[in-house]
Design a protein around this motif. Structure first.
Motif, short mmCIF file in Angstrom:
data_model
loop_
_atom_site.label_atom_id
_atom_site.label_comp_id
_atom_site.label_asym_id
_atom_site.label_seq_id
_atom_site.Cartn_x
_atom_site.Cartn_y
_atom_site.Cartn_z
N GLU A 38 0.83 -1.20 0.00
CA GLU A 38 0.00 0.00 0.00
C GLU A 38 0.87 1.25 0.00
OE1 GLU A 38 -3.11 2.59 -0.15
OE2 GLU A 38 -3.03 0.44 -0.59
N ASP A 39 1.95 1.25 0.76
CA ASP A 39 2.85 2.41 0.76
C ASP A 39 3.49 2.60 -0.61
OD1 ASP A 39 2.22 2.92 3.37
OD2 ASP A 39 4.13 2.27 4.21
N GLY A 40 3.81 1.51 -1.29
CA GLY A 40 4.35 1.63 -2.63
C GLY A 40 3.36 2.25 -3.59
N ARG A 41 2.12 1.83 -3.52
CA ARG A 41 1.08 2.40 -4.38
C ARG A 41 0.92 3.90 -4.11
NH1 ARG A 41 -1.75 -2.20 -2.33
NH2 ARG A 41 -1.84 -3.92 -3.84
N ARG A 42 0.91 4.27 -2.83
CA ARG A 42 0.66 5.65 -2.46
C ARG A 42 1.83 6.57 -2.81
NH1 ARG A 42 -0.11 5.88 3.58
NH2 ARG A 42 -0.30 8.12 3.12
N ALA A 43 3.06 6.04 -2.74
CA ALA A 43 4.23 6.90 -2.89
C ALA A 43 4.36 7.47 -4.30
CB ALA A 43 5.50 6.13 -2.52
N GLY A 44 4.02 6.69 -5.31
CA GLY A 44 4.07 7.19 -6.67
C GLY A 44 5.46 7.33 -7.25
N VAL A 45 6.44 6.57 -6.71
CA VAL A 45 7.80 6.58 -7.24
C VAL A 45 8.24 5.13 -7.47
CG1 VAL A 45 8.32 8.71 -5.98
CG2 VAL A 45 8.94 6.51 -4.97
N PRO A 46 9.30 4.90 -8.25
CA PRO A 46 9.76 3.52 -8.45
C PRO A 46 10.17 2.88 -7.13
CG PRO A 46 10.70 4.97 -10.12
CD PRO A 46 10.05 5.86 -9.10
N PHE A 47 9.73 1.63 -6.91
CA PHE A 47 10.03 0.98 -5.63
C PHE A 47 10.22 -0.52 -5.81
CE2 PHE A 47 5.44 0.64 -6.09
CZ PHE A 47 5.13 -0.62 -5.57
N SER A 48 10.92 -1.10 -4.85
CA SER A 48 11.00 -2.55 -4.72
C SER A 48 10.37 -2.94 -3.40
CB SER A 48 12.47 -3.02 -4.77
OG SER A 48 13.19 -2.54 -3.65
N ILE A 49 10.06 -4.23 -3.27
CA ILE A 49 9.47 -4.76 -2.05
C ILE A 49 10.36 -5.87 -1.53
CG2 ILE A 49 7.54 -6.07 -1.08
CD1 ILE A 49 6.75 -3.23 -1.57
N ALA A 50 10.70 -5.78 -0.23
CA ALA A 50 11.48 -6.82 0.44
C ALA A 50 10.86 -7.09 1.80
CB ALA A 50 12.93 -6.38 0.60
N GLY A 51 10.54 -8.35 2.04
CA GLY A 51 9.96 -8.71 3.33
C GLY A 51 8.71 -9.53 3.16
N GLY A 52 8.88 -10.81 2.96
CA GLY A 52 7.72 -11.68 2.78
C GLY A 52 7.35 -11.97 1.35
N VAL A 53 8.27 -11.72 0.42
CA VAL A 53 8.00 -12.04 -0.99
C VAL A 53 8.17 -13.53 -1.19
CG1 VAL A 53 8.74 -11.71 -3.38
CG2 VAL A 53 8.72 -9.76 -1.79
N GLY A 54 7.14 -14.18 -1.70
CA GLY A 54 7.19 -15.61 -1.95
C GLY A 54 6.16 -16.00 -2.99
N ILE A 55 5.96 -17.28 -3.16
CA ILE A 55 5.02 -17.78 -4.16
C ILE A 55 3.63 -17.20 -3.95
CG2 ILE A 55 3.84 -19.85 -5.01
CD1 ILE A 55 6.69 -19.58 -6.01
N GLY A 56 3.21 -17.10 -2.70
CA GLY A 56 1.86 -16.63 -2.42
C GLY A 56 1.65 -15.14 -2.50
N THR A 57 2.75 -14.37 -2.58
CA THR A 57 2.62 -12.91 -2.55
C THR A 57 3.17 -12.20 -3.77
OG1 THR A 57 4.72 -12.71 -1.33
CG2 THR A 57 2.70 -12.81 -0.01
N ILE A 58 3.96 -12.87 -4.59
CA ILE A 58 4.67 -12.16 -5.65
C ILE A 58 3.71 -11.58 -6.69
CG2 ILE A 58 5.13 -14.14 -7.15
CD1 ILE A 58 8.00 -12.82 -7.49
N ALA A 59 2.57 -12.21 -6.92
CA ALA A 59 1.60 -11.65 -7.85
C ALA A 59 1.08 -10.31 -7.33
CB ALA A 59 0.45 -12.61 -8.08
N SER A 60 0.86 -10.21 -6.03
CA SER A 60 0.40 -8.96 -5.43
C SER A 60 1.47 -7.88 -5.52
CB SER A 60 0.01 -9.19 -3.97
OG SER A 60 -1.09 -10.06 -3.87
N VAL A 61 2.73 -8.29 -5.38
CA VAL A 61 3.84 -7.34 -5.52
C VAL A 61 3.86 -6.77 -6.94
CG1 VAL A 61 6.35 -7.08 -5.42
CG2 VAL A 61 5.16 -8.49 -3.71
N ARG A 62 3.69 -7.65 -7.92
CA ARG A 62 3.65 -7.20 -9.31
C ARG A 62 2.47 -6.28 -9.57
NH1 ARG A 62 2.39 -11.73 -11.62
NH2 ARG A 62 0.24 -11.11 -12.07
N GLU A 63 1.30 -6.66 -9.06
CA GLU A 63 0.10 -5.85 -9.28
C GLU A 63 0.18 -4.48 -8.61
OE1 GLU A 63 -2.82 -8.52 -7.82
OE2 GLU A 63 -2.60 -9.91 -9.53
#
Length: 221
Positions: A165-190
């Motif tokens: 949610e913070d990534g969506r709100r920030a509006g700048v290029p971002f990466s996500i680290a912390g709990g990325v796995g098979i069950g979450t990576i689609a949400s990270v992409r979306e």
């Protein structure tokens, strides 16, 4: 990926593996297992502290076609520490998003000098995180890593959704680290992440290569 500087020209989320091991032979073994399926090889902070900056050179020599990420978590002397890593062969380094603005600027200055990339790690920034993400983006980092560390992830009720949610709100290029796995990576992409950073989901898997392959497939689906 053969560029020595991070690029996202195809607008496809990239996969970064955190080599969170404590010795160079283990790091090289893990990198060899997964390199075919990842875009970025990250030397975790404990590895850099345990082995030294020479680990960066060793990983880069073994995998010159991959981007090598030195997770320094620099909190001071930004230009000096970034220079050490870039001269050792790193393509990307981290500076703490909570660090003084001049520390961030120093790291960015070194990045521009060497034609390399600087990432602001937002670990431990909770209050006002979106505002700080935007501030460090203005200071010239390539992208911001919205990061929950292992200790934070171990707390009851932790969810990756807050990072997304913070990534969506920030509006700048971002990466996500912390709990990325098979069950979450689609949400990270979306959510629009530039990079998904996977650690334990790969190195704790029975077959790290197969785990990396599956994550990469889902990252680009």
């Amino acid at each position: 990926m053969r560029s020595t500087v991070f690029t996202d020209e195809e607008n496809v989320m990239q996969l970064q593996v955190a080599l969170d091991v404590l010795d160079l032979p283990s790091a090289l073994t893990l990198a060899n297992q997964v390199s075919e399926h990842v875009d970025i090889l990250e030397l975790g902070t404990p590895l850099v502290k345990s082995v030294g900056i020479g680990a960066v050179s060793a990983i880069k020599a073994a995998h010159p076609d991959k981007l090598v990420f030195a997770d320094l978590k620099t909190a001071d002397a930004g230009e000096l520490e970034a220079t050490l890593a870039f001269e050792a062969g790193a393509d990307l380094i981290t500076v703490m998003g909570a660090a003084d603005d001049d520390t961030v600027r120093g790291a960015v200055s070194a990045g521009r000098k060497y034609g390399k990339s600087v990432v602001a790690d937002m670990i431990a920034v909770v209050d006002g995180r979106v505002e700080r993400i935007r501030e460090v983006a203005e200071l010239g980092v390539t992208f911001v890593e919205i990061h929950a560390g292992l200790d934070e992830q171990a707390r009851p009720g932790y969810t990756i959704d807050t990072l997304l949610e913070d990534g969506r709100r920030a509006g700048v290029p971002f990466s996500i680290a912390g709990g990325v796995g098979i069950g979450t990576i689609a949400s990270v992409r979306e959510a629009g992440a530039t990079v998904a950073v996977a650690g334990g989901a790969i190195y704790n898997a029975p077959d790290p290569a197969a785990a990396a392959y599956e994550l990469k497939k889902r990252a680009t689906a």
